[in-house]
Design an enzyme around this catalytic site. Structure first.
Site, PDB file in Angstrom:
ATOM      1  N   GLU A  88      -1.534  -5.513   8.359  1.00  0.00           N
ATOM      2  CA  GLU A  88      -0.742  -4.852   9.392  1.00  0.00           C
ATOM      3  C   GLU A  88      -1.386  -5.008  10.765  1.00  0.00           C
ATOM      4  O   GLU A  88      -2.605  -4.904  10.899  1.00  0.00           O
ATOM      5  CB  GLU A  88      -0.625  -3.346   9.087  1.00  0.00           C
ATOM      6  CG  GLU A  88       0.287  -3.038   7.929  1.00  0.00           C
ATOM      7  CD  GLU A  88       0.510  -1.538   7.736  1.00  0.00           C
ATOM      8  OE1 GLU A  88       0.149  -0.736   8.620  1.00  0.00           O
ATOM      9  OE2 GLU A  88       1.033  -1.178   6.666  1.00  0.00           O
ATOM     10  N   GLU A 115       9.052  -4.316  10.440  1.00  0.00           N
ATOM     11  CA  GLU A 115       9.532  -3.054   9.850  1.00  0.00           C
ATOM     12  C   GLU A 115      10.100  -2.140  10.939  1.00  0.00           C
ATOM     13  O   GLU A 115       9.427  -1.847  11.942  1.00  0.00           O
ATOM     14  CB  GLU A 115       8.367  -2.361   9.117  1.00  0.00           C
ATOM     15  CG  GLU A 115       8.769  -1.034   8.501  1.00  0.00           C
ATOM     16  CD  GLU A 115       7.769  -0.506   7.472  1.00  0.00           C
ATOM     17  OE1 GLU A 115       6.797  -1.214   7.136  1.00  0.00           O
ATOM     18  OE2 GLU A 115       7.974   0.637   7.004  1.00  0.00           O
ATOM     19  N   ASP A 145       0.829  -1.212   0.000  1.00  0.00           N
ATOM     20  CA  ASP A 145       0.000   0.000   0.000  1.00  0.00           C
ATOM     21  C   ASP A 145       0.860   1.257   0.000  1.00  0.00           C
ATOM     22  O   ASP A 145       0.339   2.375  -0.115  1.00  0.00           O
ATOM     23  CB  ASP A 145      -1.005  -0.011   1.162  1.00  0.00           C
ATOM     24  CG  ASP A 145      -0.331  -0.083   2.517  1.00  0.00           C
ATOM     25  OD1 ASP A 145       0.906  -0.190   2.570  1.00  0.00           O
ATOM     26  OD2 ASP A 145      -1.056  -0.011   3.533  1.00  0.00           O
ATOM     27  N   ASP A 156      -1.258  -6.016  -0.229  1.00  0.00           N
ATOM     28  CA  ASP A 156      -1.583  -5.421   1.072  1.00  0.00           C
ATOM     29  C   ASP A 156      -3.077  -5.208   1.224  1.00  0.00           C
ATOM     30  O   ASP A 156      -3.730  -4.664   0.322  1.00  0.00           O
ATOM     31  CB  ASP A 156      -0.905  -4.045   1.189  1.00  0.00           C
ATOM     32  CG  ASP A 156       0.348  -4.088   2.044  1.00  0.00           C
ATOM     33  OD1 ASP A 156       0.496  -5.021   2.855  1.00  0.00           O
ATOM     34  OD2 ASP A 156       1.171  -3.169   1.886  1.00  0.00           O
TER      35      ASP A 156
HETATM   36  O1  KIV Z   1       3.585  -1.210   1.596  1.00  0.00           O
HETATM   37  C1  KIV Z   1       4.768  -1.559   1.650  1.00  0.00           C
HETATM   38  O2  KIV Z   1       5.598  -1.201   0.809  1.00  0.00           O
HETATM   39  C2  KIV Z   1       5.183  -2.435   2.738  1.00  0.00           C
HETATM   40  C3  KIV Z   1       6.640  -2.743   2.868  1.00  0.00           C
HETATM   41  C4  KIV Z   1       7.378  -1.568   3.382  1.00  0.00           C
HETATM   42  C5  KIV Z   1       6.882  -3.940   3.705  1.00  0.00           C
HETATM   43  O3  KIV Z   1       4.381  -2.871   3.500  1.00  0.00           O
END
Ligand code: KIV
Length: 262
Positions: free
Chosen positions: A112, A179, A42, A81
């Site tokens: 997340e 992260e 995302d 995501d």
């Molecule tokens: O959205 C994204 O790019 C991510 C990465 C930083 C793991 O979740």
């Protein structure tokens, strides 16, 4: 790479590489690369659409980019995501978002956080959809975290993160992104889990690494957080090519006779 390879790679001590990918053209190139996994992150809300945070990504946006990446990378394992709040508005909303992303071409979804959504995540897993977890700096919670900053520095926060990671594994997650966490904590979590932990800003002792493609290509020379390595200087390449084209146009050096139709 398929879902069964994730644990096998961890057992074999063979680190997993993952890059974000948002469009067909880059997907075609990455499909020809050795990179293991593509993440339709995302972060595309910021990198591609210019929004100030990932809060601006929604399901239709994620689905459109996932379709484009799947068209360009038919052979890669693609994780999409789940965007802001899509896993937190009840099981049916989460299931609709999951179905949309899977039909768009994803092999798995990434969600997340952990607190308050374990049941939803377990339900998605039990429905036959692989789920990747994401702890540490979770950018969708940027407002609550007070900015993009390293997480898990205090002893209490570290203990809590390890417990969350264990619960995610127990809920059926097939891997976990960590992260921006201190390297020692990332190592502890990676050692405690049997699923692979894929780090970004989490040191070298995780079971894999992920970077945002545009960042590692050096598209933006001013964006250089500590954890980022520029593997190219794409900002120079693009600007120089554009300026070269401009000069050629000014000087009527482009197009040449062989680039023109008789
Ligand atoms: O959205 C994204 O790019 C991510 C990465 C930083 C793991 O979740």
């Amino acid at each position: 790479m398929n879902i069964l390879d994730f644990k096998a790679r961890k057992r074999a001590g063979s680190p997993i590489s993952m890059l974000t990918c948002y469009d067909y053209t880059f997907a075609r190139l990455l499909n020809q690369s050795d990179v293991d996994v593509l993440l339709v992150g995302d972060s595309l809300a910021m990198v591609v659409h210019g929004h100030p945070s990932t809060v601006h990504a929604d399901v239709p946006m994620m689905a459109m980019h996932t379709q484009a990446v799947r068209r360009g990378a038919p052979d890669k394992f693609i994780v999409a995501d789940m965007p802001f709040l899509s896993a937190r508005a009840g099981i049916s909303t989460a299931m609709e978002a999951t179905a949309t992303l899977m039909r768009a071409g994803a092999n798995a979804v990434k969600i997340e956080g952990e607190r308050g959504q374990l049941d939803v995540m377990a339900h998605i897993v039990e429905s036959g959809v692989p789920v990747m977890g994401h702890l540490g700096l979770t950018p969708q919670s940027v407002e609550a975290l007070g900015g993009h900053r390293v997480q898990g520095r205090s002893e209490g926060a570290a203990v809590e993160m390890l417990a969350s990671a264990r619960r995610l594994e127990a809920a059926g997650c097939f891997s976990l992104v960590l992260e921006c966490v201190p390297s020692a904590l990332a190592r502890t979590i990676a050692e405690a889990l049997s699923i692979p932990v894929i780090g970004i800003g989490a040191g070298v002792d995780t079971d894999g690494q992920v970077l945002v493609l545009h960042d590692m290509l050096g598209m933006n020379e001013t964006f250089k957080p500590r954890f980022l390595r520029h593997y190219a200087t794409a900002h120079t390449l693009v600007r120089e090519a554009a300026n070269h084209f401009h000069v050629d146009v000014q000087e009527r050096a482009f197009p040449a006779r062989e680039e023109s139709y008789a």
